[in-house]
Write an enzyme that holds these catalytic residues in place. Structure first.
Site, PDB file in Angstrom:
ATOM      1  N   GLU A 190      -4.815   8.767  -8.561  1.00 37.96           N
ATOM      2  CA  GLU A 190      -5.403   8.272  -7.311  1.00 37.96           C
ATOM      3  C   GLU A 190      -6.538   9.198  -6.910  1.00 37.96           C
ATOM      4  O   GLU A 190      -6.326  10.409  -6.806  1.00 37.96           O
ATOM      5  CB  GLU A 190      -4.345   8.374  -6.210  1.00 37.96           C
ATOM      6  CG  GLU A 190      -3.587   7.139  -5.958  1.00 37.96           C
ATOM      7  CD  GLU A 190      -2.754   7.257  -4.690  1.00 37.96           C
ATOM      8  OE1 GLU A 190      -2.025   8.247  -4.543  1.00 37.96           O
ATOM      9  OE2 GLU A 190      -2.828   6.347  -3.867  1.00 37.96           O
ATOM     10  N   GLU A 214       6.927   3.098  -0.139  1.00 34.98           N
ATOM     11  CA  GLU A 214       5.537   2.615  -0.262  1.00 34.98           C
ATOM     12  C   GLU A 214       4.747   3.782  -0.836  1.00 34.98           C
ATOM     13  O   GLU A 214       4.391   4.706  -0.111  1.00 34.98           O
ATOM     14  CB  GLU A 214       4.983   2.203   1.101  1.00 34.98           C
ATOM     15  CG  GLU A 214       5.713   1.044   1.759  1.00 34.98           C
ATOM     16  CD  GLU A 214       5.412  -0.294   1.091  1.00 34.98           C
ATOM     17  OE1 GLU A 214       4.485  -0.360   0.262  1.00 34.98           O
ATOM     18  OE2 GLU A 214       6.129  -1.266   1.382  1.00 34.98           O
ATOM     19  N   TRP A 217      -0.761  10.693   6.390  1.00 38.36           N
ATOM     20  CA  TRP A 217      -1.826  10.936   7.364  1.00 38.36           C
ATOM     21  C   TRP A 217      -2.921   9.882   7.321  1.00 38.36           C
ATOM     22  O   TRP A 217      -3.747   9.816   8.218  1.00 38.36           O
ATOM     23  CB  TRP A 217      -2.464  12.321   7.114  1.00 38.36           C
ATOM     24  CG  TRP A 217      -2.821  12.516   5.669  1.00 38.36           C
ATOM     25  CD1 TRP A 217      -2.070  13.146   4.725  1.00 38.36           C
ATOM     26  CD2 TRP A 217      -3.985  12.030   4.986  1.00 38.36           C
ATOM     27  NE1 TRP A 217      -2.684  13.078   3.496  1.00 38.36           N
ATOM     28  CE2 TRP A 217      -3.862  12.402   3.638  1.00 38.36           C
ATOM     29  CE3 TRP A 217      -5.120  11.315   5.381  1.00 38.36           C
ATOM     30  CZ2 TRP A 217      -4.820  12.085   2.675  1.00 38.36           C
ATOM     31  CZ3 TRP A 217      -6.072  10.991   4.436  1.00 38.36           C
ATOM     32  CH2 TRP A 217      -5.925  11.373   3.098  1.00 38.36           C
ATOM     33  N   SER A 220       3.046   9.805  -1.334  1.00 38.96           N
ATOM     34  CA  SER A 220       2.738   9.904  -2.768  1.00 38.96           C
ATOM     35  C   SER A 220       3.962   9.556  -3.623  1.00 38.96           C
ATOM     36  O   SER A 220       5.109   9.731  -3.203  1.00 38.96           O
ATOM     37  CB  SER A 220       2.285  11.326  -3.081  1.00 38.96           C
ATOM     38  OG  SER A 220       3.315  12.233  -2.753  1.00 38.96           O
ATOM     39  N   PRO A 263       6.095  12.228  11.346  1.00 40.35           N
ATOM     40  CA  PRO A 263       4.723  11.911  10.926  1.00 40.35           C
ATOM     41  C   PRO A 263       4.164  13.015  10.029  1.00 40.35           C
ATOM     42  O   PRO A 263       4.739  14.100   9.942  1.00 40.35           O
ATOM     43  CB  PRO A 263       3.965  11.858  12.255  1.00 40.35           C
ATOM     44  CG  PRO A 263       4.718  12.776  13.162  1.00 40.35           C
ATOM     45  CD  PRO A 263       6.172  12.733  12.722  1.00 40.35           C
ATOM     46  N   SER A 285      -4.677  -6.538   3.289  1.00 36.78           N
ATOM     47  CA  SER A 285      -3.544  -6.112   4.128  1.00 36.78           C
ATOM     48  C   SER A 285      -3.473  -7.012   5.356  1.00 36.78           C
ATOM     49  O   SER A 285      -4.495  -7.239   6.014  1.00 36.78           O
ATOM     50  CB  SER A 285      -3.743  -4.670   4.587  1.00 36.78           C
ATOM     51  OG  SER A 285      -3.825  -3.831   3.463  1.00 36.78           O
ATOM     52  N   ARG A 324       4.392  -0.176  11.065  1.00 38.09           N
ATOM     53  CA  ARG A 324       4.863  -1.051   9.986  1.00 38.09           C
ATOM     54  C   ARG A 324       6.355  -0.811   9.713  1.00 38.09           C
ATOM     55  O   ARG A 324       7.031  -1.645   9.137  1.00 38.09           O
ATOM     56  CB  ARG A 324       4.024  -0.763   8.735  1.00 38.09           C
ATOM     57  CG  ARG A 324       3.774  -1.947   7.868  1.00 38.09           C
ATOM     58  CD  ARG A 324       2.612  -1.723   6.936  1.00 38.09           C
ATOM     59  NE  ARG A 324       2.913  -0.788   5.868  1.00 38.09           N
ATOM     60  CZ  ARG A 324       2.105  -0.601   4.819  1.00 38.09           C
ATOM     61  NH1 ARG A 324       0.974  -1.274   4.724  1.00 38.09           N
ATOM     62  NH2 ARG A 324       2.417   0.257   3.887  1.00 38.09           N
TER      63      ARG A 324
HETATM   64  P1  NAP Z   1       2.579  12.936   0.724  1.00 39.36           P
HETATM   65  O1  NAP Z   1       2.097  14.296   0.418  1.00 39.36           O
HETATM   66  O2  NAP Z   1       3.561  12.306  -0.203  1.00 39.36           O
HETATM   67  O3  NAP Z   1       3.166  13.009   2.204  1.00 39.36           O
HETATM   68  C1  NAP Z   1       3.662  11.875   2.858  1.00 39.36           C
HETATM   69  C2  NAP Z   1       4.677  12.320   3.896  1.00 39.36           C
HETATM   70  O4  NAP Z   1       5.777  12.930   3.229  1.00 39.36           O
HETATM   71  C3  NAP Z   1       4.148  13.358   4.883  1.00 39.36           C
HETATM   72  O5  NAP Z   1       4.731  13.119   6.137  1.00 39.36           O
HETATM   73  C4  NAP Z   1       4.664  14.652   4.276  1.00 39.36           C
HETATM   74  O6  NAP Z   1       4.814  15.698   5.193  1.00 39.36           O
HETATM   75  C5  NAP Z   1       6.010  14.209   3.776  1.00 39.36           C
HETATM   76  N1  NAP Z   1       6.583  15.079   2.757  1.00 39.36           N
HETATM   77  C6  NAP Z   1       5.956  15.826   1.833  1.00 39.36           C
HETATM   78  N2  NAP Z   1       6.860  16.486   1.080  1.00 39.36           N
HETATM   79  C7  NAP Z   1       8.085  16.137   1.536  1.00 39.36           C
HETATM   80  C8  NAP Z   1       9.425  16.487   1.177  1.00 39.36           C
HETATM   81  N3  NAP Z   1       9.683  17.320   0.177  1.00 39.36           N
HETATM   82  N4  NAP Z   1      10.438  15.940   1.867  1.00 39.36           N
HETATM   83  C9  NAP Z   1      10.206  15.094   2.888  1.00 39.36           C
HETATM   84  N5  NAP Z   1       8.953  14.729   3.276  1.00 39.36           N
HETATM   85  C10 NAP Z   1       7.910  15.236   2.598  1.00 39.36           C
HETATM   86  O7  NAP Z   1       1.381  11.904   0.855  1.00 39.36           O
HETATM   87  P2  NAP Z   1       0.060  12.025   1.735  1.00 39.36           P
HETATM   88  O8  NAP Z   1      -0.880  12.933   1.048  1.00 39.36           O
HETATM   89  O9  NAP Z   1       0.405  12.309   3.159  1.00 39.36           O
HETATM   90  O10 NAP Z   1      -0.464  10.530   1.699  1.00 39.36           O
HETATM   91  C11 NAP Z   1      -1.192  10.022   0.656  1.00 39.36           C
HETATM   92  C12 NAP Z   1      -0.290   9.233  -0.282  1.00 39.36           C
HETATM   93  O11 NAP Z   1       0.338   8.173   0.437  1.00 39.36           O
HETATM   94  C13 NAP Z   1      -1.067   8.569  -1.375  1.00 39.36           C
HETATM   95  O12 NAP Z   1      -0.368   8.704  -2.588  1.00 39.36           O
HETATM   96  C14 NAP Z   1      -1.105   7.111  -0.941  1.00 39.36           C
HETATM   97  O13 NAP Z   1      -1.278   6.194  -1.991  1.00 39.36           O
HETATM   98  C15 NAP Z   1       0.212   6.960  -0.288  1.00 39.36           C
HETATM   99  N6  NAP Z   1       0.211   5.802   0.610  1.00 39.36           N
HETATM  100  C16 NAP Z   1       0.899   4.696   0.223  1.00 39.36           C
HETATM  101  C17 NAP Z   1       0.886   3.571   1.028  1.00 39.36           C
HETATM  102  C18 NAP Z   1       1.630   2.336   0.638  1.00 39.36           C
HETATM  103  O14 NAP Z   1       1.869   1.522   1.512  1.00 39.36           O
HETATM  104  N7  NAP Z   1       2.011   2.160  -0.619  1.00 39.36           N
HETATM  105  C19 NAP Z   1       0.181   3.594   2.239  1.00 39.36           C
HETATM  106  C20 NAP Z   1      -0.508   4.747   2.611  1.00 39.36           C
HETATM  107  C21 NAP Z   1      -0.469   5.853   1.773  1.00 39.36           C
HETATM  108  P3  NAP Z   1       3.620  16.764   5.390  1.00 39.36           P
HETATM  109  O15 NAP Z   1       2.586  16.056   6.136  1.00 39.36           O
HETATM  110  O16 NAP Z   1       4.222  17.882   6.144  1.00 39.36           O
HETATM  111  O17 NAP Z   1       3.178  17.168   4.020  1.00 39.36           O
END
Ligand code: NAP
Length: 491
Positions: free
Chosen positions: A389, A258, A158, A237, A183, A449, A167
């Site tokens: 984080e 990522e 998000w 994450s 998304p 970036s 990207r």
């Molecule tokens: P997240 O909880 O891991 O969720 C990311 C995506 O995965 C969301 O679309 C989420 O859906 C989905 N998801 C969650 N559980 C899943 C499962 N069991 N199976 C399939 N998909 C699943 O992360 P977030 O809180 O949205 O984003 C923050 C994290 O993203 C941070 O750790 C940040 O560092 C990382 N990030 C990394 C980069 C990079 O380029 N390295 C860039 C931006 C962000 P829902 O929305 O329904 O939960």
């Protein structure tokens, strides 16, 4: 009707599958919440596993024709998408601010950054090439070609609702791959607006499908197990990334990950302090601190720590917190109550371990998920806030005395996405770059970036790179054709 309501009324809220809009097979919908009020602003179709299957079927069906579409044509469609996103920048910025909270200035920055992937990869689409060479023994000829991996599943977070989608989608389209985008449930509207723009740009039916859902695992799990899927690219994450890598193993599915970051920002005593504080502000407060690239640990030389802290506190305290749409706001709300609660827990934990609060330190009262800019000093090295984080506007400061100490503090994490180093000594900067376990490094720079650069991490920050010349490789397979020596058959 206000501008906000007028825009919200124009954004499609159904699933985009096979080039058309449709409701979820179950008829289910879910609310999108404005984090500045905690109130719903829209309701979106909630994809079921059957809808996920339909999206993959559409991507699979479109794959062959899309891979055979001339690269120039694919490039021009991407270029058109770039132009349309840019023309509709105000819409994208406003919807992003409404659904995830960041300020309009931040959202405009993301629109420009996100759109640029469409332009960059429109330029790369026509530069995919292979090679023809003679084997070392002079006999056979070696023909090496590139071809698209195939239907790809994208799961995005998000915090950058447009850029994390472009990207992935832009290099995939450039390479000739079709896709399904899931998304984040917190920010589906930006992705749906983007689908609308891709449709208008003329991207053929089935080439991109967008399926918001509140059942992430239930919808994407069967797709990851489906042999029609050839690639999974995830941004989110580390915890979820690890699980997805395991899910992808039975099919030996190609994955790009990522994942999370825990960026150190090191300030040496020879740094230009104005530059270091400017860089620290950007590295910490860009996107309200909700970025994987956010400086998470400030590692400052003891000789300048007091002055650096005083200047950082002064600058951060001047940042007005408020709704992202207010012109005066420099920081919007955090995305939801859970995110704010986690930030507060990390701050409270650090304080109970001996850290001192130099600024902020407690959530703001009233509706919405606001958290003020916060600076912590004397943070003990074992503190949880230095390991996890933060994902909020909190800057924990620790001090060091030698270069080796700074390096070992910086590397003391399972993450390895990015680091920032401030020094006037170029040799030292390059020496540190060789020592730090990171995929990216900002040298006297707080934001690095760039769509033309390879973005990605090492260690548990991920696998693969997005952007740059490298980004398209994630969507290409290499095929080798061995050819018998054509000279040998000379009559
Ligand atoms: P997240 O909880 O891991 O969720 C990311 C995506 O995965 C969301 O679309 C989420 O859906 C989905 N998801 C969650 N559980 C899943 C499962 N069991 N199976 C399939 N998909 C699943 O992360 P977030 O809180 O949205 O984003 C923050 C994290 O993203 C941070 O750790 C940040 O560092 C990382 N990030 C990394 C980069 C990079 O380029 N390295 C860039 C931006 C962000 P829902 O929305 O329904 O939960």
């Amino acid at each position: 009707m206000t501008t906000e309501n007028e825009l919200l009324a124009r954004i499609p809220t159904d699933l985009y599958v096979g080039g058309g809009w449709r409701s979820a097979s179950t008829g289910a919908r879910f609310d999108v919440i404005d984090p500045s009020t905690g109130e719903p602003i829209a309701s979106v179709a909630d994809a079921s596993p059957e809808d996920g299957e339909a999206a993959l079927a559409a991507a699979h069906e479109a794959q062959r024709a899309w891979s055979r579409t001339p690269p120039r044509e694919r490039a021009e469609l991407l270029r058109r998408a770039f132009e349309l996103v840019t023309e509709r920048a105000d819409d994208f910025a406003l919807v992003m601010t409404l659904e995830m909270g960041k300020t309009l200035a931040e959202s405009r920055g993301e629109v420009a950054y996100g759109a640029e992937f469409l332009r960059w990869f429109s330029e790369e689409a026509v530069r995919i090439s292979g090679r023809y060479s003679t084997a070392p023994d002079g006999r056979n000829r070696l023909l090496v070609t590139k071809r698209p991996v195939g239907p790809s599943l994208f799961i995005t977070p998000w915090n950058f609702p447009l850029a994390m989608a472009t990207r992935k989608i832009a290099p995939a389209l450039a390479a000739g791959c079709t896709s399904v985008l899931k998304p984040a449930a917190l920010t589906p509207l930006t992705a749906l607006l983007f689908a609308d723009v891709l449709h208008e740009a003329g991207i053929p039916a089935g080439v991109v499908n967008v399926i918001p859902t509140t059942r992430a695992g239930a919808v994407t799990g069967p797709l990851i197990a489906d042999s029609r899927l050839r690639k999974l690219s995830f941004t989110g994450s580390t915890e979820v990334g690890r699980r997805l890598i395991a899910d992808a193993a039975p099919q030996v599915l190609r994955v790009s990950m990522e994942l999370g970051g825990n960026a150190p920002l090191i300030v040496f005593d020879d740094a230009d302090l104005d530059q270091a504080v400017d860089g620290a502000m950007l590295a910490k407060l860009r996107n309200g601190g909700e970025a994987c690239t956010a400086a998470n640990r400030f590692i400052v030389h003891e000789a300048i720590a007091e002055e650096f802290t005083a200047r950082l506190v002064e600058r951060m305290s001047a940042h007005t917190v408020g709704r992202g749409t207010d012109a005066a706001s420099r920081i919007g709300p955090l995305v939801d109550a859970a995110t704010r609660h986690k930030v507060q827990q990390l701050v409270d934990g650090a304080v109970s371990e001996g850290a001192r609060v130099a600024l902020g330190g407690a959530p703001l009262d009233g509706p919405g998920y606001f958290y003020p800019p916060t600076v912590l000093v004397d943070v003990p090295a074992h503190s949880g806030i230095l390991r996890e984080e933060i994902f909020g506007p909190v800057a924990p400061i620790v001090t060091f005395s030698t270069e080796d100490e700074a390096i070992s503090l910086a590397n003391a994490t399972e993450y390895g996405l990015v680091a920032y180093v401030f020094t006037r000594d170029l040799d030292r900067g390059l020496r540190i770059a060789e020592e730090l376990e990171v995929g990216m490094l900002g040298l006297n720079a707080g934001v690095i970036s760039n769509p033309a650069a390879p973005f990605g991490g090492v260690k548990q920050s991920g696998l693969g790179r997005e952007g740059g010349f490298e980004g398209i490789e994630e969507y290409l397979e290499t095929q080798y054709i061995g050819i018998s020596d054509p000279q040998a058959t000379k009559p």
